[in-house]
Design a protein around this motif. Structure first.
Motif, PDB file in Angstrom:
ATOM      1  N   MET A   1      11.949  36.876  39.939  1.00 18.83           N
ATOM      2  CA  MET A   1      12.615  38.115  40.296  1.00 18.83           C
ATOM      3  C   MET A   1      12.488  39.075  39.110  1.00 18.83           C
ATOM      4  SD  MET A   1      16.709  38.713  41.073  1.00 18.83           S
ATOM      5  CE  MET A   1      16.748  37.340  42.170  1.00 18.83           C
ATOM      6  N   ASP A   2      12.070  40.292  39.374  1.00 14.12           N
ATOM      7  CA  ASP A   2      11.992  41.329  38.340  1.00 14.12           C
ATOM      8  C   ASP A   2      13.106  42.342  38.574  1.00 14.12           C
ATOM      9  OD1 ASP A   2       9.711  40.282  37.088  1.00 14.12           O
ATOM     10  OD2 ASP A   2       8.381  41.305  38.482  1.00 14.12           O
ATOM     11  N   LEU A   3      13.836  42.641  37.508  1.00 13.44           N
ATOM     12  CA  LEU A   3      14.953  43.579  37.605  1.00 13.44           C
ATOM     13  C   LEU A   3      14.788  44.714  36.617  1.00 13.44           C
ATOM     14  CD1 LEU A   3      17.883  40.985  37.611  1.00 13.44           C
ATOM     15  CD2 LEU A   3      16.869  42.111  39.591  1.00 13.44           C
ATOM     16  N   ARG A   4      15.333  45.851  36.960  1.00 12.46           N
ATOM     17  CA  ARG A   4      15.424  46.992  36.050  1.00 12.46           C
ATOM     18  C   ARG A   4      16.907  47.285  35.853  1.00 12.46           C
ATOM     19  NH1 ARG A   4      12.672  50.525  33.315  1.00 12.46           N
ATOM     20  NH2 ARG A   4      13.377  52.656  33.117  1.00 12.46           N
ATOM     21  N   LYS A  40      12.850  39.670  33.532  1.00 17.63           N
ATOM     22  CA  LYS A  40      12.103  38.756  34.404  1.00 17.63           C
ATOM     23  C   LYS A  40      12.946  37.508  34.497  1.00 17.63           C
ATOM     24  CE  LYS A  40       7.357  40.176  33.599  1.00 17.63           C
ATOM     25  NZ  LYS A  40       6.653  40.157  34.852  1.00 17.63           N
ATOM     26  N   SER A  46      20.764  33.201  44.611  1.00 19.54           N
ATOM     27  CA  SER A  46      20.294  34.249  45.516  1.00 19.54           C
ATOM     28  C   SER A  46      20.250  35.583  44.774  1.00 19.54           C
ATOM     29  CB  SER A  46      21.230  34.366  46.718  1.00 19.54           C
ATOM     30  OG  SER A  46      22.465  34.949  46.319  1.00 19.54           O
ATOM     31  N   PRO A  47      19.321  36.453  45.164  1.00 17.94           N
ATOM     32  CA  PRO A  47      19.273  37.778  44.532  1.00 17.94           C
ATOM     33  C   PRO A  47      20.611  38.508  44.637  1.00 17.94           C
ATOM     34  CG  PRO A  47      17.292  37.406  45.814  1.00 17.94           C
ATOM     35  CD  PRO A  47      18.221  36.246  46.099  1.00 17.94           C
ATOM     36  N   LEU A  51      22.650  40.036  41.455  1.00 16.67           N
ATOM     37  CA  LEU A  51      22.953  41.474  41.392  1.00 16.67           C
ATOM     38  C   LEU A  51      24.456  41.710  41.327  1.00 16.67           C
ATOM     39  CD1 LEU A  51      20.305  42.845  43.919  1.00 16.67           C
ATOM     40  CD2 LEU A  51      20.244  42.978  41.414  1.00 16.67           C
ATOM     41  N   ALA A  61      21.850  46.513  38.443  1.00 12.59           N
ATOM     42  CA  ALA A  61      20.400  46.307  38.374  1.00 12.59           C
ATOM     43  C   ALA A  61      19.739  46.695  39.685  1.00 12.59           C
ATOM     44  CB  ALA A  61      20.110  44.843  38.061  1.00 12.59           C
ATOM     45  N   ALA A  62      18.471  47.035  39.583  1.00 11.99           N
ATOM     46  CA  ALA A  62      17.647  47.295  40.754  1.00 11.99           C
ATOM     47  C   ALA A  62      16.491  46.307  40.712  1.00 11.99           C
ATOM     48  CB  ALA A  62      17.115  48.723  40.742  1.00 11.99           C
ATOM     49  N   THR A  63      16.092  45.795  41.867  1.00  3.43           N
ATOM     50  CA  THR A  63      14.946  44.902  41.924  1.00  3.43           C
ATOM     51  C   THR A  63      13.678  45.738  41.914  1.00  3.43           C
ATOM     52  OG1 THR A  63      15.079  44.828  44.320  1.00  3.43           O
ATOM     53  CG2 THR A  63      16.157  43.040  43.110  1.00  3.43           C
ATOM     54  N   ASN A  64      12.658  45.195  41.267  1.00  2.00           N
ATOM     55  CA  ASN A  64      11.353  45.882  41.205  1.00  2.00           C
ATOM     56  C   ASN A  64      10.424  45.344  42.249  1.00  2.00           C
ATOM     57  OD1 ASN A  64      12.178  47.446  39.091  1.00  2.00           O
ATOM     58  ND2 ASN A  64      11.132  46.263  37.538  1.00  2.00           N
TER      59      ASN A  64
END
Length: 64
Positions: A1-4, A40, A46-47, A51, A61-64
């Protein structure tokens, strides 16, 4: 999972983000880059749980 994570800007932020993620998955593999405000993540959580934990810690956070 990639997060910003826009407000992750320093080492203290990285520690808080890491702690929040580990609260839902203590075995998560976490790579942080505060300069790029990126995370990363390899997790079994779970996402939505990740979050939510970040949001509650003050690091939405936002998912990329």
């Amino acid at each position: 999972m990639d997060l910003r994570i826009e407000n992750m800007t320093c080492g203290g932020c990285v520690r808080s983000v890491t702690k929040a993620i580990q609260s839902v998955d203590p075995a998560a593999k976490i790579e942080t880059n505060p300069t790029a405000r990126a995370v990363k993540l390899e997790t079994t959580a779970s996402p939505a749980a990740v979050l939510q934990a970040l949001d509650e810690a003050g690091f939405p956070a936002a998912t990329n």
